[in-house]
Design an enzyme around this catalytic site. Structure first.
Site: not given
Ligand code: SAH
Ligand code: SF4
Length: 351
Positions: A89, A102, A109, A113, A116, A333
């Site tokens: 996406e 973006c 991934c 996390c 996420c 995000c």
């Molecule tokens: N993997 C990379 C880039 C993709 S995630 C990273 O982690 O930086 C991009 C951003 O989205 C990250 O800062 C992540 O912490 C944030 N993010 C992920 N899940 C989220 C959520 N449910 N609500 C708000 N921000 C989120």
């Molecule tokens: Fe991967 Fe989501 Fe963690 Fe970014 S925030 S490293 S996309 S699992």
């Protein structure tokens, strides 16, 4: 005739290795990166026989299908079906005069996390350099813009870019190349969960793009609870790499911090953050958590986010709160996980 998936992706080739002799190669680069052509027929100043020869060997598009989902706030989420059927996406954000996209670096991934949605879906595969670039080219085309009208790129979609460095760095080179998208490195932001060797490599290559570090906690204990890869990389080690990147590039570092209720939003954590950034120019983005079904978290209340921001400011860290866009179509995000909201605008298949 070869199937598209058996042809060489033009966007994976360094500009200098595109087919054709000097002049013809230049024309092809212009069609791809300046005019945004997506069909061989468009390239009318190239001889027909040459186009037919190239069309038999090379492909322009990386997608089998694309479904656009426009959000009420003006952003558009694109759900791409890749040639092997996997999906990824991107989100186009047209606000003001700063057209931004973006983009994703992976299908899913592996970092996992807990907050996420992409982390929850697990790892599909790395995207190729061509698949990374084509997200920008497709969105520009669909929006009726020449590719270079998209002025800002953020690598904040699905995936961890520094766990796919070869393809991500190759794509960045084409974004920066004067015959490619000719972007300024200041307008490209790579967001990472914090992979030190990737940060050193980026410094070594001299790409000079902006670095955003997803920190989410000032202490290893909290960080490890929400970011499984944090068991391998401690905050001090990550900060050493970030400091090195800052020294090399003199680019202000962006910090991202998703606010999770009762996890990383305590006042002591705000105070602890300041100590980590001595000697680095950094800007903190506090991200209110975007919910998704089945998530084991709650977002911090607005009052707590504002209190946290105020403490950071007092501690000398410039701070913004990033209220997300595109929540209604799952494009904010951390909501990118291929869940399809109602109907796309139209399913596009001539790409
Ligand atoms: N993997 C990379 C880039 C993709 S995630 C990273 O982690 O930086 C991009 C951003 O989205 C990250 O800062 C992540 O912490 C944030 N993010 C992920 N899940 C989220 C959520 N449910 N609500 C708000 N921000 C989120
Ligand atoms: Fe991967 Fe989501 Fe963690 Fe970014 S925030 S490293 S996309 S699992």
């Amino acid at each position: 005739m070869a199937l598209p998936q058996d042809k060489t992706p033009l966007l994976s080739l360094p500009i200098e290795q595109l087919p054709g002799e000097g002049y013809r190669r230049g024309q092809l680069a212009t069609w791809l990166y300046v005019k945004g052509a997506r069909q061989w027929e468009e390239m009318t100043d190239l001889p027909k026989a040459l186009r037919a020869e190239w069309a038999a060997q090379y492909r322009i598009s990386e997608f089998a299908q694309v479904a656009p989902y426009p959000s009420q706030d003006g952003s558009v989420k694109y759900l791409f079906t890749l040639l092997d059927g996997q999906k990824t996406e991107a989100v186009y954000m047209p606000y003001l005069n700063r057209k931004t996209i973006c983009i994703s670096s992976m299908v899913g991934c592996p970092a996992g996390c807990t907050f996420c949605a992409t982390g929850r879906m697990g790892f599909g595969r790395n995207l190729t350099a061509a698949e990374i670039l084509d997200q920008i080219l497709f969105a520009a085309h669909h929006q009726g813009h020449a590719p270079r009208e998209i002025r800002n790129v953020v690598l904040m979609g699905m995936g961890e870019p520094l766990l796919n460095v070869e393809n991500v760095f190759a794509a960045l080179k084409r974004m920066l190349h004067p015959q490619g998208l000719a972007m300024s490195p200041r307008r490209i932001t790579l967001s990472t969960v914090g992979i030190p060797r990737g940060i050193y490599k980026m410094a070594e290559l001299g790409l000079e793009v902006r670095l955003a570090l997803s920190l989410h906690a000032p202490d290893d204990e909290t960080r490890q609870q929400i970011i499984p890869t944090a068991h391998r990389y401690r905050i001090t080690e990550i900060m050493e790499a970030v400091r090195h990147y800052y020294t090399q590039t003199k680019r202000r570092i962006t910090l991202e911090y998703t606010m999770l209720k009762g996890v990383n939003d305590h006042e002591w954590q705000a105070r602890a953050l300041a100590g980590l950034f001595k000697g680095i120019s950094a800007h903190m983005n506090l991200i209110p958590w975007n919910s998704w079904e089945g998530a084991p978290h709650q977002g911090s209340p607005k009052a707590q986010i504002l209190r946290f921001a105020a403490i950071l400011e007092q501690q000398g860290i410039p701070t913004s709160v990033r209220w997300s866009r595109g929540r209604d179509v799952g494009a904010a995000c951390g909501q990118l996980a291929l869940k399809q909201p109602d109907q796309p605008q139209a399913q596009l298949s001539r790409l």
